[in-house]
Write a protein that holds these residues in place. Structure first.
Motif, PDB file in Angstrom:
ATOM      1  N   GLN A  35       0.768   4.454  -8.518  1.00 16.80           N
ATOM      2  CA  GLN A  35       0.367   3.474  -9.530  1.00 16.80           C
ATOM      3  C   GLN A  35       0.196   2.089  -8.932  1.00 16.80           C
ATOM      4  OE1 GLN A  35       3.384   3.742 -12.537  1.00 16.80           O
ATOM      5  NE2 GLN A  35       5.017   3.196 -11.152  1.00 16.80           N
ATOM      6  N   ARG A  36      -0.483   1.254  -9.673  1.00 18.09           N
ATOM      7  CA  ARG A  36      -0.699  -0.123  -9.244  1.00 18.09           C
ATOM      8  C   ARG A  36       0.612  -0.900  -9.381  1.00 18.09           C
ATOM      9  NH1 ARG A  36      -6.232  -1.112  -9.173  1.00 18.09           N
ATOM     10  NH2 ARG A  36      -5.915  -3.359  -9.372  1.00 18.09           N
ATOM     11  N   ARG A  77       0.826  -1.227   0.000  1.00 22.01           N
ATOM     12  CA  ARG A  77       0.000   0.000   0.000  1.00 22.01           C
ATOM     13  C   ARG A  77       0.846   1.257   0.000  1.00 22.01           C
ATOM     14  NH1 ARG A  77      -3.311   1.253   4.734  1.00 22.01           N
ATOM     15  NH2 ARG A  77      -2.031  -0.248   5.870  1.00 22.01           N
ATOM     16  N   PRO A 107      -3.884  -2.655  -0.728  1.00 25.25           N
ATOM     17  CA  PRO A 107      -2.912  -2.548  -1.824  1.00 25.25           C
ATOM     18  C   PRO A 107      -3.620  -2.625  -3.174  1.00 25.25           C
ATOM     19  CG  PRO A 107      -2.321  -4.300  -0.277  1.00 25.25           C
ATOM     20  CD  PRO A 107      -3.697  -3.862   0.080  1.00 25.25           C
ATOM     21  N   ASN A 124       2.142   1.942  -3.392  1.00 23.36           N
ATOM     22  CA  ASN A 124       1.085   2.467  -4.262  1.00 23.36           C
ATOM     23  C   ASN A 124       0.945   3.975  -4.044  1.00 23.36           C
ATOM     24  OD1 ASN A 124      -0.911  -0.422  -3.586  1.00 23.36           O
ATOM     25  ND2 ASN A 124       0.024   0.054  -5.535  1.00 23.36           N
TER      26      ASN A 124
END
Ligand SMILES: [Zn+2]
Ligand SMILES: [Zn+2]
Ligand SMILES: [Zn+2]
Length: 255
Positions: free
Chosen positions: A95-96, A87, A130, A90
């Protein structure tokens, strides 16, 4: 490529909770082992192998500023329970994060951490879980111009994967390497291999077995990881053959 050992310890970690043995009490930093994981830095990208229970402490200790991809070996607790720490990355990277693993591993992670992947809970807004993109892999693929080959291995009766990155391989939690995988591990410069303890174990190589595998593969340099408190770093490391050594937390290899 740069490889950092974020952790070199077995599932319980070293020192082990409540243990008063010489290794657990030694205070030698090389006898302090967080759960096993490596970070690979390649073309300014960081690839993390496994999200251990200790991930937060590992990224803080090694000043890891970004994680661009995660590779999973298998879904045992010591290799996945730090998944929620992604998390923070991120948030920093906005971004993922792509994650890779076998179908079996990914299915287990989805079940164990359903809050990450379900859209049911309205209170679980983006910042509370996340943001991961899951990829199931079974054959070689390329990440940031690095060729990555999943290697089928056995962890007791469970089939899991190790990874080969060019001429480096990371094989943790392993008690048997099938013939086809031994072939895929030929010509390595560096083999990072599970060597749990001195005595045999049903789901991990012992130190003697790991030495034997490294000899059979004729690997140039072998580094043993996923270590218990049975190994005092200095004593055991000294007795290993010249091209073999124990890993320790924070160990860095530049290739
Ligand atoms: Zn493990
Ligand atoms: Zn101990
Ligand atoms: Zn395991």
């Amino acid at each position: 490529m740069k490889i950092t050992f974020l952790g070199s310890g077995t599932s319980a970690g070293v020192p082990s909770i409540g243990c008063k043995c010489d290794v657990c009490c030694s205070g030698d930093p090389k006898n302090i082992r967080l759960r096993s994981s490596i970070l690979i830095e390649h073309n300014n990208n960081n690839i993390l192998v496994d999200t251990t229970t200790d991930l937060r402490m590992q990224v803080l200790a090694n000043d890891v500023k970004n994680i661009n991809a995660v590779l999973y070996t298998h879904a045992h607790a010591d290799h996945i329970h730090g998944i929620d720490e992604l998390r923070s990355f991120n948030y920093i990277q906005k971004q993922r994060i792509p994650c890779y693993g076998s179908k079996e591993t990914i299915d287990k992670i989805r079940n164990m951490f359903s809050y990450i992947f379900s859209n049911d809970d309205e209170e679980m807004t983006r910042e509370f879980r996340p943001m991961l993109d899951i990829n199931i892999i079974s054959s070689p693929f390329t990440l940031f111009d690095l060729k990555i080959t999943p290697i089928k291995i056995f962890h007791g009766k469970m089939e899991i994967i190790g990874y080969r990155f060019d001429d480096v391989a990371y094989i943790t939690d392993c008690s048997y390497i099938p013939e086809e995988s031994m072939k895929a591990l030929k010509g390595l410069d560096i083999l990072i291999l599970d060597a749990l303890r001195f005595n045999p174990h049903p789901t991990h190589f012992s130190l003697d077995q790991a030495v034997e595998v490294a000899r059979e593969l004729k690997t140039k340099r072998a580094i043993f990881t996923h270590l218990t408190h049975h190994f005092d770093y200095n004593k055991v490391n000294e007795e290993l053959p010249d091209n073999m050594e124990l890993a320790y937390d924070g160990m860095v290899i530049n290739i």
